[in-house]
Scaffold this motif. Structure first.
Motif, PDB file in Angstrom:
ATOM      1  N   LEU A  20       0.872  -1.168   0.000  1.00 58.07           N
ATOM      2  CA  LEU A  20       0.000   0.000   0.000  1.00 58.07           C
ATOM      3  C   LEU A  20       0.914   1.225   0.000  1.00 58.07           C
TER       4      LEU A  20
ATOM      5  N   PRO B  48       0.384   5.207   2.407  1.00 58.99           N
ATOM      6  CA  PRO B  48       0.866   5.392   3.789  1.00 58.99           C
ATOM      7  C   PRO B  48       2.359   5.647   3.917  1.00 58.99           C
TER       8      PRO B  48
ATOM      9  N   HIS C 186      -7.238 -11.305   6.990  1.00 60.69           N
ATOM     10  CA  HIS C 186      -7.921 -10.022   6.890  1.00 60.69           C
ATOM     11  C   HIS C 186      -9.053  -9.939   7.910  1.00 60.69           C
TER      12      HIS C 186
ATOM     13  N   HIS D 115     -13.190  -5.116   8.402  1.00 56.43           N
ATOM     14  CA  HIS D 115     -12.989  -3.687   8.658  1.00 56.43           C
ATOM     15  C   HIS D 115     -14.349  -3.040   8.915  1.00 56.43           C
TER      16      HIS D 115
ATOM     17  N   GLN E  33      -5.889  -9.133  11.104  1.00 57.70           N
ATOM     18  CA  GLN E  33      -5.259  -7.820  11.209  1.00 57.70           C
ATOM     19  C   GLN E  33      -5.969  -6.815  10.314  1.00 57.70           C
ATOM     20  N   PHE E  34      -5.703  -5.533  10.572  1.00 52.87           N
ATOM     21  CA  PHE E  34      -6.106  -4.431   9.701  1.00 52.87           C
ATOM     22  C   PHE E  34      -4.870  -3.914   8.970  1.00 52.87           C
ATOM     23  N   GLY E  35      -5.111  -3.290   7.804  1.00 49.62           N
ATOM     24  CA  GLY E  35      -4.054  -2.579   7.097  1.00 49.62           C
ATOM     25  C   GLY E  35      -2.987  -3.470   6.514  1.00 49.62           C
TER      26      GLY E  35
ATOM     27  N   SER F 117       0.267  -2.371   4.584  1.00 48.37           N
ATOM     28  CA  SER F 117       0.528  -0.962   4.852  1.00 48.37           C
ATOM     29  C   SER F 117       1.873  -0.817   5.563  1.00 48.37           C
TER      30      SER F 117
ATOM     31  N   ARG G 221       2.122   0.460   8.344  1.00 52.46           N
ATOM     32  CA  ARG G 221       1.807   0.205   9.754  1.00 52.46           C
ATOM     33  C   ARG G 221       0.516  -0.593   9.807  1.00 52.46           C
ATOM     34  N   GLU G 222       0.568  -1.714  10.507  1.00 57.77           N
ATOM     35  CA  GLU G 222      -0.548  -2.653  10.546  1.00 57.77           C
ATOM     36  C   GLU G 222      -1.034  -2.825  11.976  1.00 57.77           C
TER      37      GLU G 222
END
Length: 429
Positions: free
Chosen positions: A114, A117, A310, A313, A397-399, A402, A404-405
């Motif tokens: 991603l 970010p 995932h 969200h 997890q989120f992100g 990215s 930062r996760e």
């Protein structure tokens, strides 16, 4: 291993491991401390029962194993797999760009990162440098600038009024970070900066730099997030979290059953390398350990491929199947895909559920929406290469991908507890 100690160790591991080479070096130190013995692929091996060993390839992939107290052909091998690499920005071989008095570096996107970010972050550099010493000897050293040395500034919204509705990122032109200001006529080479860093970190004064594999990374430390500290945020959670869980599980298992951890590099770019999951590394180690008994041992073995999942969200509920939306802090996620993007089958999932239920621990299931493409892991690759029953599982997890996760602070320890039991239990399938 208590929950608080587990999470504190996780934070330290994440902070010490900005690249796959640093991650493997950190794991090596933990294995040495636990009494595991290093093996060299170039040398003969003499393996003893009830002992621990590890092998490193390319400095970025690792296989560690316990030989157990019995016959692997009769007991099978309990295996856990993860990967050491994460999407990032890597420095190009001829990286220096000089524009309007700014010293910048050309970068290449590694994996499915991603990109947005990465802007406006305090970035540092770390990785492996290959050099020639004053004596003429060629060697590898690890470098980590640690302090913020680079920045990718966003373009001000005043110069891009559509930024909040229609901004795309061109990896070639938008991502070169600024390292410093360089007056006209400045002849500083990137290698000059590396030589100074190598000398500062290692005491070695290079005759010349012969090559490097360096990545940018966010200097913000891993830490707890949330009003009650119920989350952990960090870079490289995918998939250093699973490396840490697998490492601690192998160290804390009883050692009676033959057990193994493999942490491969290059998963994020397809695993096709000498040290990737599509390469021969794990198979070569098993050949040398098990010898003629390999076929019988693997027929009684099982692999758990641990790679993050995932989490659903809350702002994008429609991106998940309504019956398969994992929640953070509600347990690890059994990942299912009947098109074999994940290697889970009913038998491998059943064993995990059995152990988890016996321990009174939660678990969840993930299936991607039927109208969306599904990612993959080292699970199907390892299952195909070895012919071994495999489960794909991961902490939600989120992100993902990215800079930062975010994970739940409970889930990593939950998976650790199940994997410890898995690694010391005879597989009956």
């Amino acid at each position: 291993m208590e929950h608080a100690d587990f999470n504190q160790g996780l934070l330290e591991f994440l902070n010490q491991s900005p690249t796959p080479w640093h991650a493997v070096a950190t794991m090596k130190a933990k294995l040495d401390e636990a009494g595991f013995q290093a093996l060299d692929e170039r040398e003969d091996w003499s393996l003893a029962a009830n002992s621990g060993y590890y092998v490193i390839r390319n400095g970025s992939s690792l296989v560690a194993f316990r030989t157990g107290t019995g016959d692997p052909a009769a007991q099978g091998v309990r295996m856990v797999g993860a990967h050491t690499d994460s999407p990032c920005l890597k420095v190009k071989p001829n990286p220096v760009l000089r524009r309007k008095g700014y010293f910048q570096l050309g970068v290449e996107v590694y994996g499915g990162a991603l990109l947005n970010p990465w802007f406006d972050r305090d970035l540092s550099l770390a990785g492996r440098v290959t050099l020639q010493e004053a004596s003429g000897q060629v060697r590898d050293v690890l470098v980590n600038f640690r302090r913020p040395v680079a920045f990718i500034p966003s373009l001000a919204i005043h110069l891009d009024r559509e930024a909040n509705s229609n901004r795309s990122v061109n990896p070639q032109t938008d991502l070169p970070p600024v390292l410093m200001q360089a007056p006209e006529g400045d002849a500083t080479r990137f290698e000059d900066l590396l030589e100074r860093q190598v000398t500062e970190e290692t005491g070695v004064c290079p005759r010349r730099i012969l090559g490097y594999e360096l990545s940018l990374y966010d200097t913000q430390k891993a830490g707890f997030v949330g009003l009650h500290g119920e989350f952990i945020a960090s870079a490289r959670m995918d998939n250093l979290l699973s490396c840490y869980i697998g490492l601690q599980s192998l160290i804390h298992t009883s050692g009676e059953q033959p057990a193994l951890l493999v942490c491969n590099d290059h998963e994020e770019v397809g695993s096709m390398s000498a040290e990737g999951a599509q390469g021969p590394f794990l198979s070569a180690v098993l050949d040398r350990w098990l010898g003629a008994a390999r076929g019988r041992a693997l027929a009684r073995s099982m692999m758990i491929s641990a790679d993050n999942a995932h989490g659903v969200h809350p702002n994008y509920l429609d991106r998940h199947d309504e019956n398969h939306g994992p929640i953070l802090n509600r347990g690890p996620v059994i990942k299912v895909n009947h098109n074999q993007r994940y290697a889970t089958n009913s038998r491998s999932a059943a064993l995990y559920r059995l152990i988890s239920d016996e321990l009174g621990l939660p678990h969840q299931t993930f299936v991607v929406r039927s109208d969306m493409a599904c990612g993959s892991t080292i699970g199907p690759l390892t299952a195909a290469n070895l012919g071994v029953t495999t489960l794909d599982i991961g902490v939600p997890q989120f992100g993902m991908h990215s800079i930062r996760e975010l994970i739940g602070a409970e889930d990593g320890h939950t998976l650790f507890r199940v994997l410890v039991e898995f690694l010391q239990r005879p597989v009956v399938l």
